[in-house]
Design a protein around this motif. Sequence first.
Motif, PDB file in Angstrom:
ATOM      1  N   CYS A 293       0.845  -1.197   0.000  1.00  0.00           N
ATOM      2  CA  CYS A 293       0.000   0.000   0.000  1.00  0.00           C
ATOM      3  C   CYS A 293       0.880   1.245   0.000  1.00  0.00           C
ATOM      4  O   CYS A 293       1.995   1.230   0.516  1.00  0.00           O
ATOM      5  N   ALA A 294       0.339   2.326  -0.546  1.00  0.00           N
ATOM      6  CA  ALA A 294       1.013   3.619  -0.433  1.00  0.00           C
ATOM      7  C   ALA A 294       0.636   4.203   0.928  1.00  0.00           C
ATOM      8  O   ALA A 294      -0.396   3.845   1.501  1.00  0.00           O
ATOM      9  N   HIS A 295       1.479   5.089   1.436  1.00  0.00           N
ATOM     10  CA  HIS A 295       1.232   5.709   2.729  1.00  0.00           C
ATOM     11  C   HIS A 295       1.343   7.218   2.596  1.00  0.00           C
ATOM     12  O   HIS A 295       2.274   7.723   1.979  1.00  0.00           O
ATOM     13  N   ALA A 296       0.372   7.921   3.174  1.00  0.00           N
ATOM     14  CA  ALA A 296       0.399   9.382   3.245  1.00  0.00           C
ATOM     15  C   ALA A 296       0.566   9.760   4.709  1.00  0.00           C
ATOM     16  O   ALA A 296      -0.065   9.163   5.584  1.00  0.00           O
ATOM     17  N   PHE A 297       1.420  10.712   4.964  1.00  0.00           N
ATOM     18  CA  PHE A 297       1.717  11.132   6.327  1.00  0.00           C
ATOM     19  C   PHE A 297       1.377  12.605   6.498  1.00  0.00           C
ATOM     20  O   PHE A 297       1.795  13.438   5.693  1.00  0.00           O
ATOM     21  N   LEU A 298       0.643  12.910   7.531  1.00  0.00           N
ATOM     22  CA  LEU A 298       0.255  14.277   7.848  1.00  0.00           C
ATOM     23  C   LEU A 298       1.068  14.731   9.061  1.00  0.00           C
ATOM     24  O   LEU A 298       1.054  14.052  10.098  1.00  0.00           O
ATOM     25  N   PRO A 299       1.792  15.849   8.950  1.00  0.00           N
ATOM     26  CA  PRO A 299       2.532  16.332  10.115  1.00  0.00           C
ATOM     27  C   PRO A 299       1.580  16.620  11.281  1.00  0.00           C
ATOM     28  O   PRO A 299       0.476  17.132  11.080  1.00  0.00           O
ATOM     29  N   LYS A 300       2.015  16.287  12.472  1.00  0.00           N
ATOM     30  CA  LYS A 300       1.186  16.465  13.665  1.00  0.00           C
ATOM     31  C   LYS A 300       0.712  17.917  13.804  1.00  0.00           C
ATOM     32  O   LYS A 300      -0.434  18.166  14.188  1.00  0.00           O
ATOM     33  N   ALA A 301       1.567  18.858  13.478  1.00  0.00           N
ATOM     34  CA  ALA A 301       1.207  20.277  13.592  1.00  0.00           C
ATOM     35  C   ALA A 301       0.024  20.628  12.696  1.00  0.00           C
ATOM     36  O   ALA A 301      -0.783  21.492  13.044  1.00  0.00           O
ATOM     37  N   ASP A 302      -0.101  19.958  11.556  1.00  0.00           N
ATOM     38  CA  ASP A 302      -1.189  20.235  10.617  1.00  0.00           C
ATOM     39  C   ASP A 302      -2.471  19.498  10.986  1.00  0.00           C
ATOM     40  O   ASP A 302      -3.515  19.735  10.376  1.00  0.00           O
TER      41      ASP A 302
END
Length: 192
Positions: free
Chosen positions: A79-88
């Motif tokens: 699977c592909a993975h997308a990561f969102l910064p905690k600050a956002d």
Amino acid sequence: MVEKIRIEEMIVVEGKNDTLTLKRWFDCDTIETNGSAIPEVILERIALALERRGVIVFTDPDFPGEKVRKVIDQEVPGCAHAFLPKADATDHKKRKVGIEHAGFAALKAALNAARSSTMELPADFDPVPFSRLMEAGLIAGADAKKRREQVGELLGIGYNNSKQLVKRLEQFRISVEEFEVAMKQLEKEQNE
């Protein structure tokens, strides 16, 4: 009315609020895990989606989200993975973290930076040497945790502890060149 951006892959999220937030701005389909104890039927649905359309795992930048990501990566590799910064992804008033708290720009950037993960290393892959990670202050030292968080955001692989960093750099095929570009960017940001 603004036309929504179409996401072809199925997006795996943790819950209903994540789905509602994504559907506000994107024409997309989601699979909700409804927590970190992912039932076999959901894993089967993710595997089918991967085979037919592709999958982006997009979980909250917190411990439960990371747990969901690890289970999926183990049970449905590729699977592909997308990561969102905690600050956002933080609602400071409610003191909560989650995809549902992120804005359009952060969500779009994370989805655009989604990368595939695989456990098998190609023969020609040259991983970032552990000694370089030490030298870069990412393994030990007073600022190591903060530096790993910043590098993870720059590379689009999320926050990692020391052990995870080595694994994620390999899983997401981060080349030495990509790593060095991120380190230069980090140094530039710290000197500003």
